[in-house]
Scaffold this motif. Sequence first.
Motif, PDB file in Angstrom:
ATOM      1  N   LEU A  77      29.357  82.029  85.069  1.00 51.90           N
ATOM      2  CA  LEU A  77      29.410  80.866  85.969  1.00 51.90           C
ATOM      3  C   LEU A  77      28.788  81.225  87.311  1.00 51.90           C
ATOM      4  N   ILE A 170      32.679  68.284  82.606  1.00 50.56           N
ATOM      5  CA  ILE A 170      33.034  68.977  83.846  1.00 50.56           C
ATOM      6  C   ILE A 170      34.223  69.924  83.675  1.00 50.56           C
ATOM      7  N   SER A 171      34.869  69.906  82.524  1.00 56.64           N
ATOM      8  CA  SER A 171      35.995  70.804  82.262  1.00 56.64           C
ATOM      9  C   SER A 171      36.227  70.852  80.766  1.00 56.64           C
ATOM     10  N   LEU A 355      30.953  72.338  88.876  1.00 53.26           N
ATOM     11  CA  LEU A 355      30.414  73.138  87.773  1.00 53.26           C
ATOM     12  C   LEU A 355      30.192  74.604  88.151  1.00 53.26           C
ATOM     13  N   SER A 356      30.530  74.953  89.370  1.00 51.42           N
ATOM     14  CA  SER A 356      30.355  76.333  89.835  1.00 51.42           C
ATOM     15  C   SER A 356      31.577  77.181  89.494  1.00 51.42           C
ATOM     16  N   ARG A 357      31.479  78.457  89.774  1.00 43.87           N
ATOM     17  CA  ARG A 357      32.612  79.368  89.583  1.00 43.87           C
ATOM     18  C   ARG A 357      33.800  78.923  90.443  1.00 43.87           C
ATOM     19  N   GLN A 360      35.347  75.706  88.831  1.00 40.44           N
ATOM     20  CA  GLN A 360      36.109  75.986  87.609  1.00 40.44           C
ATOM     21  C   GLN A 360      37.339  76.840  87.901  1.00 40.44           C
ATOM     22  N   LEU A 372      35.293  75.551  81.977  1.00 40.75           N
ATOM     23  CA  LEU A 372      34.060  75.622  81.207  1.00 40.75           C
ATOM     24  C   LEU A 372      33.583  77.066  81.130  1.00 40.75           C
ATOM     25  N   GLN A 376      28.280  76.219  78.998  1.00 43.16           N
ATOM     26  CA  GLN A 376      28.602  74.796  79.106  1.00 43.16           C
ATOM     27  C   GLN A 376      28.249  74.264  80.497  1.00 43.16           C
ATOM     28  N   ALA A 377      28.615  75.001  81.529  1.00 42.05           N
ATOM     29  CA  ALA A 377      28.301  74.577  82.891  1.00 42.05           C
ATOM     30  C   ALA A 377      26.798  74.512  83.102  1.00 42.05           C
ATOM     31  N   SER A 380      25.478  71.312  81.730  1.00 42.95           N
ATOM     32  CA  SER A 380      25.806  70.177  82.593  1.00 42.95           C
ATOM     33  C   SER A 380      24.933  70.170  83.854  1.00 42.95           C
TER      34      SER A 380
END
Length: 386
Positions: A77, A170-171, A355-357, A360, A372, A376-377, A380
């Motif tokens: 991520l 998004i998750s 969607l970043s570390r 998440q 995610l 996956q991220a 997206s």
Amino acid sequence: MTFSRLLFTALAATAPIVAGAASAQSSPPIRPGAVTWSAPTAVEVHPQSDEEKKAGMVTGRTLPAPELLQPSLDPALSHFVPTRGYRIKHAYRAGCSDVLPGLVADWVVAFRKYQPGFQLACQHPLAGSLGALELIKGNLDLVFVSRELKPSDISGFRDKFGYDPLSVPISGGTWRHFGFLDALAIMVNPANPVKQLSFQQLDAAFSRTHWRGGEAPKTWGDLGVTGEYASHPIHLYGIKPWNGFEEFVRQRMLSTPGHRGEWNDAAIHYDETFFAIARRVAADPDALGYTGLSAIDSEVKIVPVSVDGGPALSPSYENVAAATYPLSRLVYLNTNAKSGAALDPALREFLRFVLSREGQAVVREQGIYLPLRGFQAAASLVQIAR
């Protein structure tokens, strides 16, 4: 209440356990096959009462207890790097499923540390289906939905705007939390010797379109079972359309790019909801069915599944958390973004954070949904990079 035991099966080639100082040469040979173990079935679940539904639309559904173990964040991520010199001063109107307001609020609080001018309010009543309709009407800017959009939502949006809504994962969902996007399992009766099934075989059995190829199987022998069970007929069990669970399985298992799968209605015993399907499979020696992990309250055999020649995987907590199990679910953000047009920059900045570390990490800290994975991220992020 005493519950029966759930029989998990997972294909594995395991190394022998050597006691004391015994050498590897003196141990028995490796015997690849099915490793089985028993785990408690899920606690019995029931549909929400009307009072619970009304309360959920106002305050959100009551959160379940978090899993004791939580997955580590994927090192793949990317860290969030704010766009230099960009300042947001905008308020968004959002719709939200009743199982998501807490997570959305946590994301907004975390993002406002970078962009204090960003505002987002989830409108009431809380319901993803209502939010999708309000998005079509233009009354909302975005909708957080705990499932895939209904086909009628997409067609209604397309009829008005001429293109599909942008729907971005998004998750992750959950492992087996009832009502919170639990993973789906393919089940047979414990007496059935089948060891694994592929999406191609399952599509051939459950659909009438057969987009993955193959002919409809009539007996368990047609699905690779040998011995006495080979001549047994296949009895199919599933959830009556339309339902979020069956739509997810339809999209993942019966559909291929550009082709929507259709259920083999004449052959499937349908239930209105997922609550009784595990019980039907447990009672029928020839059963093949699917349901959410939270609704497996009877002794069944969960069958590992494979996709396009990949490994056959069971819905263990590890496989679902790693997003390697192909029937793991997702949370989506939906918005109106014309194909090829630039996404609203403030919304894109917020989504880059989610969607970043760091974004998440918010999911992980809440402890209900699964963050995610990096791949996956990344997928997206491609969707919003315009």
